[in-house]
Enzyme design. Structure first.
Site, PDB file in Angstrom:
ATOM      1  N   ARG A 245       0.860  -1.185   0.000  1.00  0.00           N
ATOM      2  CA  ARG A 245       0.000   0.000   0.000  1.00  0.00           C
ATOM      3  C   ARG A 245       0.895   1.232   0.000  1.00  0.00           C
ATOM      4  O   ARG A 245       1.943   1.261   0.679  1.00  0.00           O
ATOM      5  CB  ARG A 245      -0.893   0.041   1.254  1.00  0.00           C
ATOM      6  N   HIS A 306      -0.930  -0.125  -9.616  1.00  0.00           N
ATOM      7  CA  HIS A 306      -1.607  -1.108  -8.751  1.00  0.00           C
ATOM      8  C   HIS A 306      -2.102  -2.317  -9.563  1.00  0.00           C
ATOM      9  O   HIS A 306      -3.293  -2.644  -9.565  1.00  0.00           O
ATOM     10  CB  HIS A 306      -2.774  -0.432  -8.014  1.00  0.00           C
TER      11      HIS A 306
HETATM   12  P1  NAD Z   1      -1.510 -11.174   5.214  1.00  0.00           P
HETATM   13  O1  NAD Z   1      -2.507 -10.674   6.180  1.00  0.00           O
HETATM   14  O2  NAD Z   1      -1.529 -12.607   4.831  1.00  0.00           O
HETATM   15  O3  NAD Z   1      -0.034 -10.836   5.712  1.00  0.00           O
HETATM   16  C1  NAD Z   1       0.335  -9.600   6.234  1.00  0.00           C
HETATM   17  C2  NAD Z   1       1.498  -9.830   7.189  1.00  0.00           C
HETATM   18  O4  NAD Z   1       1.942  -8.547   7.615  1.00  0.00           O
HETATM   19  C3  NAD Z   1       1.097 -10.630   8.444  1.00  0.00           C
HETATM   20  O5  NAD Z   1       1.972 -11.702   8.640  1.00  0.00           O
HETATM   21  C4  NAD Z   1       1.198  -9.610   9.556  1.00  0.00           C
HETATM   22  O6  NAD Z   1       1.614 -10.164  10.787  1.00  0.00           O
HETATM   23  C5  NAD Z   1       2.278  -8.679   8.989  1.00  0.00           C
HETATM   24  N1  NAD Z   1       2.329  -7.406   9.662  1.00  0.00           N
HETATM   25  C6  NAD Z   1       1.368  -6.774  10.369  1.00  0.00           C
HETATM   26  N2  NAD Z   1       1.855  -5.646  10.915  1.00  0.00           N
HETATM   27  C7  NAD Z   1       3.150  -5.562  10.535  1.00  0.00           C
HETATM   28  C8  NAD Z   1       4.192  -4.645  10.794  1.00  0.00           C
HETATM   29  N3  NAD Z   1       4.017  -3.590  11.587  1.00  0.00           N
HETATM   30  N4  NAD Z   1       5.402  -4.875  10.238  1.00  0.00           N
HETATM   31  C9  NAD Z   1       5.609  -5.960   9.453  1.00  0.00           C
HETATM   32  N5  NAD Z   1       4.672  -6.883   9.195  1.00  0.00           N
HETATM   33  C10 NAD Z   1       3.455  -6.683   9.728  1.00  0.00           C
HETATM   34  O7  NAD Z   1      -1.684 -10.238   3.921  1.00  0.00           O
HETATM   35  P2  NAD Z   1      -1.169 -10.549   2.457  1.00  0.00           P
HETATM   36  O8  NAD Z   1      -2.230 -11.282   1.702  1.00  0.00           O
HETATM   37  O9  NAD Z   1       0.194 -11.115   2.500  1.00  0.00           O
HETATM   38  O10 NAD Z   1      -1.153  -9.074   1.831  1.00  0.00           O
HETATM   39  C11 NAD Z   1      -0.243  -8.097   2.271  1.00  0.00           C
HETATM   40  C12 NAD Z   1      -0.655  -6.750   1.692  1.00  0.00           C
HETATM   41  O11 NAD Z   1      -0.443  -6.740   0.283  1.00  0.00           O
HETATM   42  C13 NAD Z   1      -2.155  -6.427   1.829  1.00  0.00           C
HETATM   43  O12 NAD Z   1      -2.445  -5.846   3.093  1.00  0.00           O
HETATM   44  C14 NAD Z   1      -2.384  -5.444   0.724  1.00  0.00           C
HETATM   45  O13 NAD Z   1      -2.193  -4.141   1.221  1.00  0.00           O
HETATM   46  C15 NAD Z   1      -1.282  -5.754  -0.294  1.00  0.00           C
HETATM   47  N6  NAD Z   1      -1.795  -6.250  -1.577  1.00  0.00           N
HETATM   48  C16 NAD Z   1      -1.445  -5.584  -2.725  1.00  0.00           C
HETATM   49  C17 NAD Z   1      -1.893  -6.036  -3.956  1.00  0.00           C
HETATM   50  C18 NAD Z   1      -1.519  -5.344  -5.246  1.00  0.00           C
HETATM   51  O14 NAD Z   1      -2.134  -5.618  -6.301  1.00  0.00           O
HETATM   52  N7  NAD Z   1      -0.525  -4.474  -5.285  1.00  0.00           N
HETATM   53  C19 NAD Z   1      -2.723  -7.155  -4.010  1.00  0.00           C
HETATM   54  C20 NAD Z   1      -3.049  -7.820  -2.824  1.00  0.00           C
HETATM   55  C21 NAD Z   1      -2.583  -7.356  -1.613  1.00  0.00           C
END
Ligand code: NAD
Length: 341
Positions: A245, A306
């Site tokens: 994000r 994105h």
């Molecule tokens: P997820 O919930 O499986 O994993 C997120 C991880 O981040 C978790 O393990 C959590 O413990 C960790 N986390 C929380 N707070 C943190 C911190 N302060 N420092 C470091 N790590 C922390 O989510 P995911 O499916 O892996 O997705 C991650 C992010 O990717 C989503 O939140 C979304 O913003 C982004 N995303 C982007 C796209 C895109 O097209 N660019 C698509 C999907 C998701």
């Protein structure tokens, strides 16, 4: 059942239209983004379906949805930082998301950005299109043996670990909730992710990484985690990749770092002020966002709109789960797809 789909593009219809027909769900495809003004378009709809740049953070928007009979906010994405989930819950509106559609799609894209900014493929492409075959200025580094810092080891972070295995890099990880099999170095985790992984504190990751890739959600804790202080801790010539994000990075501080030649490359699929621009064709207009113009002008930055999620498999999976969420919205308690405050 009738659902108002906000911020839709032609590609949203490809999978949603036939699947909705099969399930007898009526979809009102809207091009407008959800906000307090457009909430009225959902009149008499059972649910609204929104994407990453719709805005349901205002209590007034939630109130208007409620007044129009909306019972659910269906996020056709994983992130939910654009919804006031507490206000929705208080209004009796359930929020359901697609927690995982294709983590590999995002991870493969992040790897693509990393390889492209390192070896300057974006510049090489433009040069050879102009019959300029000079390779001056296009030198990168071998990644083998270098250190990559992965921030966030959830679904996409873990997929990233799988896709970078072949690079034979040293891997540093940071996550306040480490993934236990990796922490415990179980045989399965070693088989899947390799041996060379260590959880460290964030400072160590910033200091020791040659490449940093962000895979954590945008929360109050993670907002602007990349800022002038963290950038100062990083190695000179670091490569930064953000497919999570935009709000994870303070753009002003990133621009300062770029101006000071801190970064060998920056690959961004997200931008903190992306709402107004991303997913839209603005090629006929003058862009008024000075930061966006500056970011785009740096030769060592690749900025995309994105699109890390944008594969056939991910789109199909998003459509399937979103419509299942719609069908189950009245009995969703306990579902892992429910977003809670
Ligand atoms: P997820 O919930 O499986 O994993 C997120 C991880 O981040 C978790 O393990 C959590 O413990 C960790 N986390 C929380 N707070 C943190 C911190 N302060 N420092 C470091 N790590 C922390 O989510 P995911 O499916 O892996 O997705 C991650 C992010 O990717 C989503 O939140 C979304 O913003 C982004 N995303 C982007 C796209 C895109 O097209 N660019 C698509 C999907 C998701």
């Amino acid at each position: 059942m009738k659902i108002a789909f906000y911020d839709t593009k032609p590609y949203d219809r490809i999978w949603f239209e036939p699947m909705a027909k099969e399930k007898n769900i009526e979809i009102l495809f809207l091009e407008e983004k959800l906000n307090k003004h457009t909430a009225a378009f959902a009149k008499d709809c059972d649910a609204v379906c929104i994407f990453v740049n719709d805005d349901a953070t205002k209590k007034e928007t939630i109130k208007r949805l409620k007044e129009n009979g909306v019972k659910a906010i269906l996020l056709r994405c994983a992130g939910f930082n654009n919804v006031d989930v507490k206000a929705a819950q208080e209004a009796g509106i359930v929020c359901l998301r697609v927690p995982s559609y294709s983590p590999r799609a995002v991870a493969e894209y992040a790897l693509g950005l990393l390889l492209a900014v390192n070896r300057k493929l974006h510049r090489a492409y433009v040069r050879t299109r102009d019959f300029n075959y000079s390779i001056n200025g296009l030198m990168g580094v071998d990644l083998v043996g270098k250190t990559i810092g992965v921030i966030g080891t959830g679904k996409i972070g873990q997929a990233m670990l799988s896709v970078i295995r072949g690079l034979d890099m040293r891997v540093l990880l940071y996550d306040p909730y480490p993934y236990k099999p990796i922490l415990d170095k179980t045989p399965e985790a070693i088989e899947q992710f390799g041996k060379n992984l260590t959880y460290v504190d964030l400072d160590t990751l910033f200091k020791e990484s040659d490449v940093i890739t962000l895979h954590c959600p945008l929360t109050k804790d993670t907002e602007y985690m990349i800022n002038k202080d963290s950038i100062a801790k990083m190695k000179d010539g670091v490569i930064l990749v953000n497919t999570s994000r935009g709000g994870l990075i303070n753009t002003t501080d990133l621009l300062d770092g770029l101006a000071q030649d801190k970064f060998a490359g920056v690959g961004l699929d997200v931008y903190e002020e992306e709402e107004e621009y991303f997913f839209e064709d603005r090629s006929d207009e003058n862009i008024s966002d000075a930061d966006l113009i500056r970011l785009t002008s740096y030769r060592n930055v690749i900025l995309t709109s994105h699109q890390a999620f944008f594969t056939k498999e991910a789109m199909m999976s998003i459509a399937e789960v979103t419509l299942e969420n719609a069908e189950n919205m009245d009995s969703s308690e306990g579902s892992p797809n429910v977003v809670l405050p």
